[in-house]
Design a protein around this motif. Structure first.
Motif, PDB file in Angstrom:
ATOM      1  N   ILE A  11       1.005  -1.201  -0.085  1.00 34.08           N
ATOM      2  CA  ILE A  11       0.074  -0.054   0.006  1.00 34.08           C
ATOM      3  C   ILE A  11       0.676   1.169  -0.113  1.00 34.08           C
ATOM      4  O   ILE A  11       1.553   1.457   1.071  1.00 34.08           O
ATOM      5  CB  ILE A  11      -0.882  -0.112   1.144  1.00 34.08           C
ATOM      6  CG1 ILE A  11      -1.857  -1.499   1.164  1.00 34.08           C
ATOM      7  CG2 ILE A  11      -1.969   1.378   1.188  1.00 34.08           C
ATOM      8  CD1 ILE A  11      -2.468  -1.628   2.591  1.00 34.08           C
ATOM      9  N   PHE A  12       0.953   1.978  -1.189  1.00 32.86           N
ATOM     10  CA  PHE A  12       1.771   3.181  -1.402  1.00 32.86           C
ATOM     11  C   PHE A  12       0.974   4.446  -1.038  1.00 32.86           C
ATOM     12  O   PHE A  12      -0.153   4.504  -1.558  1.00 32.86           O
ATOM     13  CB  PHE A  12       2.286   3.191  -2.845  1.00 32.86           C
ATOM     14  CG  PHE A  12       3.379   2.209  -3.214  1.00 32.86           C
ATOM     15  CD1 PHE A  12       4.508   1.891  -2.522  1.00 32.86           C
ATOM     16  CD2 PHE A  12       2.787   1.330  -4.249  1.00 32.86           C
ATOM     17  CE1 PHE A  12       5.230   0.794  -3.018  1.00 32.86           C
ATOM     18  CE2 PHE A  12       3.633   0.262  -4.660  1.00 32.86           C
ATOM     19  CZ  PHE A  12       4.835  -0.013  -3.982  1.00 32.86           C
ATOM     20  N   GLU A  13       1.171   5.360   0.263  1.00 32.82           N
ATOM     21  CA  GLU A  13       0.657   6.350   0.271  1.00 32.82           C
ATOM     22  C   GLU A  13       1.114   7.546  -0.064  1.00 32.82           C
ATOM     23  O   GLU A  13       2.587   7.733   0.035  1.00 32.82           O
ATOM     24  CB  GLU A  13       0.420   6.442   1.811  1.00 32.82           C
ATOM     25  CG  GLU A  13      -0.854   5.346   2.178  1.00 32.82           C
ATOM     26  CD  GLU A  13      -0.975   5.217   3.722  1.00 32.82           C
ATOM     27  OE1 GLU A  13      -0.508   6.292   4.414  1.00 32.82           O
ATOM     28  OE2 GLU A  13      -1.612   4.555   4.235  1.00 32.82           O
ATOM     29  N   GLY A  14       0.876   8.831  -0.561  1.00 29.74           N
ATOM     30  CA  GLY A  14       1.334   9.892  -0.948  1.00 29.74           C
ATOM     31  C   GLY A  14       1.711   9.896  -2.533  1.00 29.74           C
ATOM     32  O   GLY A  14       2.373  10.764  -3.183  1.00 29.74           O
ATOM     33  N   VAL A  15       1.263   8.822  -3.208  1.00 30.35           N
ATOM     34  CA  VAL A  15       1.604   8.505  -4.564  1.00 30.35           C
ATOM     35  C   VAL A  15       0.574   9.255  -5.617  1.00 30.35           C
ATOM     36  O   VAL A  15      -0.518   9.635  -4.970  1.00 30.35           O
ATOM     37  CB  VAL A  15       2.022   7.200  -5.136  1.00 30.35           C
ATOM     38  CG1 VAL A  15       3.439   6.752  -4.493  1.00 30.35           C
ATOM     39  CG2 VAL A  15       0.898   6.361  -4.868  1.00 30.35           C
ATOM     40  N   LEU A  16       0.641   9.443  -6.903  1.00 31.55           N
ATOM     41  CA  LEU A  16      -0.348   9.596  -7.763  1.00 31.55           C
ATOM     42  C   LEU A  16      -0.999  11.057  -7.285  1.00 31.55           C
ATOM     43  O   LEU A  16      -2.032  11.323  -7.398  1.00 31.55           O
ATOM     44  CB  LEU A  16      -1.430   8.877  -7.762  1.00 31.55           C
ATOM     45  CG  LEU A  16      -1.065   7.238  -8.235  1.00 31.55           C
ATOM     46  CD1 LEU A  16      -2.136   6.238  -8.283  1.00 31.55           C
ATOM     47  CD2 LEU A  16      -0.551   7.287  -9.688  1.00 31.55           C
ATOM     48  N   ALA A  17      -0.117  11.839  -6.994  1.00 33.62           N
ATOM     49  CA  ALA A  17      -0.415  13.417  -6.150  1.00 33.62           C
ATOM     50  C   ALA A  17      -0.875  14.313  -7.546  1.00 33.62           C
ATOM     51  O   ALA A  17      -0.402  14.379  -8.354  1.00 33.62           O
ATOM     52  CB  ALA A  17       0.925  13.851  -5.566  1.00 33.62           C
ATOM     53  N   ASP A  18      -1.800  14.921  -6.985  1.00 37.73           N
ATOM     54  CA  ASP A  18      -2.300  16.183  -7.607  1.00 37.73           C
ATOM     55  C   ASP A  18      -2.965  17.034  -6.662  1.00 37.73           C
ATOM     56  O   ASP A  18      -4.039  17.071  -6.073  1.00 37.73           O
ATOM     57  CB  ASP A  18      -3.558  15.940  -8.615  1.00 37.73           C
ATOM     58  CG  ASP A  18      -4.064  17.081  -9.351  1.00 37.73           C
ATOM     59  OD1 ASP A  18      -3.270  18.264  -9.610  1.00 37.73           O
ATOM     60  OD2 ASP A  18      -5.104  16.909 -10.052  1.00 37.73           O
ATOM     61  N   GLU A  66      -0.549 -10.862  -9.145  1.00 39.18           N
ATOM     62  CA  GLU A  66       0.162  -9.737  -9.281  1.00 39.18           C
ATOM     63  C   GLU A  66      -0.661  -8.800 -10.024  1.00 39.18           C
ATOM     64  O   GLU A  66      -1.053  -9.070 -11.271  1.00 39.18           O
ATOM     65  CB  GLU A  66       1.337 -10.179 -10.004  1.00 39.18           C
ATOM     66  CG  GLU A  66       2.405  -9.002 -10.139  1.00 39.18           C
ATOM     67  CD  GLU A  66       3.546  -8.948 -10.747  1.00 39.18           C
ATOM     68  OE1 GLU A  66       3.620  -9.265 -11.928  1.00 39.18           O
ATOM     69  OE2 GLU A  66       4.638  -9.678  -9.926  1.00 39.18           O
ATOM     70  N   GLY A  67      -0.480  -7.787  -9.576  1.00 38.76           N
ATOM     71  CA  GLY A  67      -1.036  -6.460 -10.499  1.00 38.76           C
ATOM     72  C   GLY A  67      -1.708  -5.300  -9.393  1.00 38.76           C
ATOM     73  O   GLY A  67      -1.497  -5.517  -8.144  1.00 38.76           O
ATOM     74  N   VAL A  68      -2.176  -4.341 -10.069  1.00 35.86           N
ATOM     75  CA  VAL A  68      -2.937  -3.289  -9.260  1.00 35.86           C
ATOM     76  C   VAL A  68      -4.054  -3.905  -8.727  1.00 35.86           C
ATOM     77  O   VAL A  68      -5.050  -4.381  -9.407  1.00 35.86           O
ATOM     78  CB  VAL A  68      -3.083  -1.952 -10.138  1.00 35.86           C
ATOM     79  CG1 VAL A  68      -3.578  -1.032  -9.536  1.00 35.86           C
ATOM     80  CG2 VAL A  68      -2.055  -1.594 -10.735  1.00 35.86           C
ATOM     81  N   VAL A  69      -4.378  -3.726  -7.253  1.00 32.28           N
ATOM     82  CA  VAL A  69      -5.628  -3.873  -6.745  1.00 32.28           C
ATOM     83  C   VAL A  69      -6.612  -2.862  -6.636  1.00 32.28           C
ATOM     84  O   VAL A  69      -7.625  -3.147  -6.905  1.00 32.28           O
ATOM     85  CB  VAL A  69      -5.377  -4.471  -5.292  1.00 32.28           C
ATOM     86  CG1 VAL A  69      -6.667  -4.979  -4.393  1.00 32.28           C
ATOM     87  CG2 VAL A  69      -4.251  -5.697  -5.291  1.00 32.28           C
ATOM     88  N   SER A  70      -6.083  -1.693  -6.165  1.00 31.11           N
ATOM     89  CA  SER A  70      -6.879  -0.686  -6.170  1.00 31.11           C
ATOM     90  C   SER A  70      -5.934   0.766  -6.159  1.00 31.11           C
ATOM     91  O   SER A  70      -4.569   0.501  -5.969  1.00 31.11           O
ATOM     92  CB  SER A  70      -7.713  -0.670  -4.973  1.00 31.11           C
ATOM     93  OG  SER A  70      -8.431   0.432  -4.849  1.00 31.11           O
ATOM     94  N   TYR A  71      -6.546   1.818  -6.679  1.00 31.13           N
ATOM     95  CA  TYR A  71      -5.848   3.087  -6.607  1.00 31.13           C
ATOM     96  C   TYR A  71      -6.707   4.104  -6.476  1.00 31.13           C
ATOM     97  O   TYR A  71      -8.104   3.983  -6.777  1.00 31.13           O
ATOM     98  CB  TYR A  71      -4.809   3.139  -7.684  1.00 31.13           C
ATOM     99  CG  TYR A  71      -5.709   3.255  -8.995  1.00 31.13           C
ATOM    100  CD1 TYR A  71      -5.968   4.480  -9.850  1.00 31.13           C
ATOM    101  CD2 TYR A  71      -6.111   2.275  -9.650  1.00 31.13           C
ATOM    102  CE1 TYR A  71      -6.635   4.607 -10.841  1.00 31.13           C
ATOM    103  CE2 TYR A  71      -6.906   2.281 -10.819  1.00 31.13           C
ATOM    104  CZ  TYR A  71      -7.020   3.589 -11.383  1.00 31.13           C
ATOM    105  OH  TYR A  71      -7.694   3.710 -12.727  1.00 31.13           O
ATOM    106  N   MET A  72      -6.223   5.416  -6.107  1.00 26.78           N
ATOM    107  CA  MET A  72      -6.938   6.495  -6.010  1.00 26.78           C
ATOM    108  C   MET A  72      -6.168   7.857  -6.242  1.00 26.78           C
ATOM    109  O   MET A  72      -4.916   7.818  -5.625  1.00 26.78           O
ATOM    110  CB  MET A  72      -7.481   6.700  -4.449  1.00 26.78           C
ATOM    111  CG  MET A  72      -8.260   8.153  -4.492  1.00 26.78           C
ATOM    112  SD  MET A  72      -9.221   8.143  -2.881  1.00 26.78           S
ATOM    113  CE  MET A  72      -7.757   8.303  -1.888  1.00 26.78           C
ATOM    114  N   TYR A  73      -6.379   8.480  -7.278  1.00 23.82           N
ATOM    115  CA  TYR A  73      -5.390   9.923  -7.408  1.00 23.82           C
ATOM    116  C   TYR A  73      -5.882  10.736  -6.277  1.00 23.82           C
ATOM    117  O   TYR A  73      -6.903  10.974  -5.808  1.00 23.82           O
ATOM    118  CB  TYR A  73      -5.867  10.495  -8.700  1.00 23.82           C
ATOM    119  CG  TYR A  73      -4.948   9.726  -9.856  1.00 23.82           C
ATOM    120  CD1 TYR A  73      -3.876   9.878 -10.293  1.00 23.82           C
ATOM    121  CD2 TYR A  73      -5.847   8.519 -10.491  1.00 23.82           C
ATOM    122  CE1 TYR A  73      -3.027   9.211 -11.358  1.00 23.82           C
ATOM    123  CE2 TYR A  73      -5.093   7.712 -11.399  1.00 23.82           C
ATOM    124  CZ  TYR A  73      -3.861   8.312 -12.165  1.00 23.82           C
ATOM    125  OH  TYR A  73      -3.479   7.494 -13.106  1.00 23.82           O
ATOM    126  N   GLY A  74      -4.871  11.592  -6.001  1.00 20.63           N
ATOM    127  CA  GLY A  74      -5.051  12.704  -5.232  1.00 20.63           C
ATOM    128  C   GLY A  74      -5.482  13.713  -6.011  1.00 20.63           C
ATOM    129  O   GLY A  74      -5.825  13.745  -7.023  1.00 20.63           O
TER     130      GLY A  74
END
Length: 76
Positions: A11-18, A66-74
Motif C-alpha cells: 500500500i503506497f501512500e502519497g503517490v499519484l499526487a495532484d 500480481e497487479g494493481v488491486v486498487s488506486y486513488m489519485y490525489g
C-alpha cells in the motif's frame, strides 16, 4: 479458475499526487516488483513517485494475482 500465487500487498501512500497525495495498492512478490508494476500501470516517473511516497504498508502472504488491486489519485 485463475491461478493465483502467494504475493504480498503493498500500500503506497502519497503517490499519484495532484495537490494532495493519492494511494495505490499493488500485489507483487517483492517491493521492487511492486514499484515496477506501479510504473507500468501508471506510466509513472519512479524517481518522483518514490520521493512523494509517504509510507509503504505491507500485508504478507496473500493469495492474489500480481497487479494493481486498487488506486486513488490525489486531488484538491
Amino acid at each position: 479458475m485463475e491461478n493465483k500465487a502467494m504475493t504480498n500487498i503493498y500500500i503506497f501512500e502519497g503517490v499519484l499526487a495532484d495537490y494532495t497525495g493519492g494511494m495505490a495498492v499493488i500485489a507483487a512478490s517483492s517491493l521492487e516488483r511492486a514499484w515496477e508494476v506501479f510504473a507500468e500501470r501508471f506510466d509513472a516517473d519512479l524517481v518522483i513517485e518514490k520521493q512523494n511516497c509517504e509510507d509503504v504498508k505491507v500485508i504478507e502472504g496473500v493469495n492474489h494475482a500480481e497487479g494493481v488491486v486498487s488506486y486513488m489519485y490525489g486531488g484538491g
